[in-house]
Design a protein around this motif. Structure first.
Motif, PDB file in Angstrom:
ATOM      1  N   GLN A  27     -11.130 -18.380   6.748  1.00 53.35           N
ATOM      2  CA  GLN A  27     -12.455 -18.914   6.471  1.00 53.35           C
ATOM      3  C   GLN A  27     -13.241 -18.890   7.787  1.00 53.35           C
ATOM      4  OE1 GLN A  27     -13.452 -19.649   3.354  1.00 53.35           O
ATOM      5  NE2 GLN A  27     -11.425 -18.906   2.770  1.00 53.35           N
ATOM      6  N   PRO A  28     -14.571 -18.839   7.736  1.00 46.90           N
ATOM      7  CA  PRO A  28     -15.360 -18.733   8.974  1.00 46.90           C
ATOM      8  C   PRO A  28     -15.032 -19.807  10.010  1.00 46.90           C
ATOM      9  CG  PRO A  28     -16.767 -18.366   7.070  1.00 46.90           C
ATOM     10  CD  PRO A  28     -15.426 -18.796   6.543  1.00 46.90           C
ATOM     11  N   GLN A  29     -14.837 -21.049   9.574  1.00 46.36           N
ATOM     12  CA  GLN A  29     -14.551 -22.121  10.527  1.00 46.36           C
ATOM     13  C   GLN A  29     -13.167 -21.972  11.150  1.00 46.36           C
ATOM     14  OE1 GLN A  29     -14.830 -22.479   7.240  1.00 46.36           O
ATOM     15  NE2 GLN A  29     -13.368 -23.969   6.447  1.00 46.36           N
ATOM     16  N   ILE A  30     -12.212 -21.410  10.415  1.00 43.11           N
ATOM     17  CA  ILE A  30     -10.869 -21.168  10.943  1.00 43.11           C
ATOM     18  C   ILE A  30     -10.922 -19.992  11.923  1.00 43.11           C
ATOM     19  CG2 ILE A  30      -8.463 -20.676  10.381  1.00 43.11           C
ATOM     20  CD1 ILE A  30      -9.545 -23.392   9.270  1.00 43.11           C
ATOM     21  N   GLN A  31     -11.669 -18.963  11.572  1.00 46.02           N
ATOM     22  CA  GLN A  31     -11.850 -17.811  12.464  1.00 46.02           C
ATOM     23  C   GLN A  31     -12.468 -18.275  13.780  1.00 46.02           C
ATOM     24  OE1 GLN A  31     -11.047 -14.345  11.979  1.00 46.02           O
ATOM     25  NE2 GLN A  31     -11.395 -14.487  14.171  1.00 46.02           N
ATOM     26  N   LYS A  32     -13.417 -19.208  13.689  1.00 48.84           N
ATOM     27  CA  LYS A  32     -14.083 -19.730  14.888  1.00 48.84           C
ATOM     28  C   LYS A  32     -13.058 -20.376  15.827  1.00 48.84           C
ATOM     29  CE  LYS A  32     -17.797 -21.042  17.198  1.00 48.84           C
ATOM     30  NZ  LYS A  32     -18.698 -20.081  17.812  1.00 48.84           N
ATOM     31  N   VAL A  33     -12.110 -21.135  15.278  1.00 46.97           N
ATOM     32  CA  VAL A  33     -11.082 -21.767  16.108  1.00 46.97           C
ATOM     33  C   VAL A  33     -10.262 -20.702  16.831  1.00 46.97           C
ATOM     34  CG1 VAL A  33      -8.915 -23.089  16.050  1.00 46.97           C
ATOM     35  CG2 VAL A  33     -10.933 -23.912  14.814  1.00 46.97           C
ATOM     36  N   PHE A  34      -9.838 -19.662  16.118  1.00 44.12           N
ATOM     37  CA  PHE A  34      -9.034 -18.621  16.761  1.00 44.12           C
ATOM     38  C   PHE A  34      -9.857 -17.838  17.780  1.00 44.12           C
ATOM     39  CE2 PHE A  34      -6.207 -19.682  13.320  1.00 44.12           C
ATOM     40  CZ  PHE A  34      -4.980 -19.675  13.972  1.00 44.12           C
ATOM     41  N   ASP A  35     -11.137 -17.672  17.528  1.00 44.01           N
ATOM     42  CA  ASP A  35     -12.010 -17.030  18.516  1.00 44.01           C
ATOM     43  C   ASP A  35     -12.105 -17.889  19.780  1.00 44.01           C
ATOM     44  OD1 ASP A  35     -12.476 -14.985  16.706  1.00 44.01           O
ATOM     45  OD2 ASP A  35     -14.471 -15.702  16.136  1.00 44.01           O
TER      46      ASP A  35
ATOM     47  N   LEU B  70     -12.571 -28.760  18.774  1.00 41.65           N
ATOM     48  CA  LEU B  70     -12.357 -27.853  17.642  1.00 41.65           C
ATOM     49  C   LEU B  70     -12.986 -28.397  16.374  1.00 41.65           C
ATOM     50  CD1 LEU B  70      -8.651 -26.756  18.285  1.00 41.65           C
ATOM     51  CD2 LEU B  70     -10.744 -25.475  18.784  1.00 41.65           C
ATOM     52  N   ASP B  71     -12.922 -29.705  16.187  1.00 39.45           N
ATOM     53  CA  ASP B  71     -13.535 -30.344  15.024  1.00 39.45           C
ATOM     54  C   ASP B  71     -15.046 -30.114  15.019  1.00 39.45           C
ATOM     55  OD1 ASP B  71     -13.394 -32.114  12.676  1.00 39.45           O
ATOM     56  OD2 ASP B  71     -14.470 -33.546  13.959  1.00 39.45           O
ATOM     57  N   ARG B  72     -15.686 -30.337  16.176  1.00 38.83           N
ATOM     58  CA  ARG B  72     -17.142 -30.116  16.276  1.00 38.83           C
ATOM     59  C   ARG B  72     -17.510 -28.666  15.972  1.00 38.83           C
ATOM     60  NH1 ARG B  72     -16.456 -33.137  20.875  1.00 38.83           N
ATOM     61  NH2 ARG B  72     -16.836 -31.362  22.233  1.00 38.83           N
ATOM     62  N   MET B  73     -16.736 -27.730  16.474  1.00 38.17           N
ATOM     63  CA  MET B  73     -17.029 -26.310  16.259  1.00 38.17           C
ATOM     64  C   MET B  73     -16.879 -25.931  14.789  1.00 38.17           C
ATOM     65  SD  MET B  73     -18.029 -25.074  19.091  1.00 38.17           S
ATOM     66  CE  MET B  73     -18.749 -26.665  19.445  1.00 38.17           C
ATOM     67  N   GLN B  74     -15.871 -26.467  14.123  1.00 37.77           N
ATOM     68  CA  GLN B  74     -15.678 -26.151  12.703  1.00 37.77           C
ATOM     69  C   GLN B  74     -16.781 -26.781  11.852  1.00 37.77           C
ATOM     70  OE1 GLN B  74     -11.388 -25.858  11.298  1.00 37.77           O
ATOM     71  NE2 GLN B  74     -11.144 -26.973  13.243  1.00 37.77           N
ATOM     72  N   ARG B  75     -17.223 -27.961  12.224  1.00 42.97           N
ATOM     73  CA  ARG B  75     -18.314 -28.611  11.485  1.00 42.97           C
ATOM     74  C   ARG B  75     -19.608 -27.811  11.590  1.00 42.97           C
ATOM     75  NH1 ARG B  75     -17.312 -34.469  10.384  1.00 42.97           N
ATOM     76  NH2 ARG B  75     -15.215 -34.831  11.144  1.00 42.97           N
ATOM     77  N   ARG B  76     -19.842 -27.205  12.743  1.00 37.80           N
ATOM     78  CA  ARG B  76     -21.035 -26.362  12.906  1.00 37.80           C
ATOM     79  C   ARG B  76     -21.018 -25.184  11.958  1.00 37.80           C
ATOM     80  NH1 ARG B  76     -21.652 -25.874  19.436  1.00 37.80           N
ATOM     81  NH2 ARG B  76     -22.182 -28.064  19.792  1.00 37.80           N
ATOM     82  N   VAL B  77     -19.851 -24.606  11.763  1.00 36.47           N
ATOM     83  CA  VAL B  77     -19.733 -23.432  10.894  1.00 36.47           C
ATOM     84  C   VAL B  77     -19.864 -23.828   9.433  1.00 36.47           C
ATOM     85  CG1 VAL B  77     -18.189 -21.581  10.149  1.00 36.47           C
ATOM     86  CG2 VAL B  77     -18.362 -22.134  12.563  1.00 36.47           C
ATOM     87  N   THR B  78     -19.240 -24.957   9.038  1.00 38.41           N
ATOM     88  CA  THR B  78     -19.277 -25.365   7.622  1.00 38.41           C
ATOM     89  C   THR B  78     -20.542 -26.145   7.283  1.00 38.41           C
ATOM     90  OG1 THR B  78     -17.987 -27.369   8.072  1.00 38.41           O
ATOM     91  CG2 THR B  78     -16.769 -25.409   7.397  1.00 38.41           C
ATOM     92  N   GLY B  79     -21.260 -26.571   8.335  1.00 35.64           N
ATOM     93  CA  GLY B  79     -22.548 -27.174   8.269  1.00 35.64           C
ATOM     94  C   GLY B  79     -22.803 -28.312   7.406  1.00 35.64           C
TER      95      GLY B  79
END
Length: 122
Positions: free
Chosen positions: A84-92, A113-122
């Motif tokens: 999923q985009p937010q999971i891909q963001k973590v690996f990036d 990591l939580d903040r970054m995933q929240r940005r993607v899932t918005g």
């Protein structure tokens, strides 16, 4: 949502593990146990189908890194797909981090990591 994990042998030497839900500090032992069980079969390829994974913390990343290290010991491979985009963001982010320590502790890394995933899932 909690974590559920299924696994199945796709073909000789190829096993697929499918985590679903949230992979975090509380739920990672479920994935770790399943991975350890599958590794006992000595697969040459371990596939993680991440289609139903909604969230991953540093502990989840650690389980996958541990699986990669174990597979490398007997020339096996780990493959991740359907991120999923937010999971891909973590690996990036993990790939982009320098080798030096950037976070003072695991909690600080998880907060980031939580903040970054929240940005993607918005």
């Amino acid at each position: 949502m909690t974590l559920s994990v299924t696994s199945k042998q796709k073909m000789d030497g190829v096993y697929m593990i499918s985590p679903a839900g949230r992979l975090d500090t509380n739920s990672y032992p479920g994935l770790e146990e399943r991975v350890d069980l599958v590794l006992q079969e000595k697969p040459h390829t371990l596939v993680f189908d991440m289609a139903a994974l909604e969230y991953i913390s540093s502990m989840g990343v650690r389980v996958i890194a541990k699986a990669q290290k174990a597979m490398k010991a007997f020339d096996g491979k780990v493959v991740l797909f359907n991120l999923q985009p937010q999971i891909q963001k973590v690996f990036d982010i993990i790939k982009a981090l320098p080798a030096q320590q950037v976070f003072s502790n695991m909690g600080e890394l998880d907060d980031y990591l939580d903040r970054m995933q929240r940005r993607v899932t918005g």
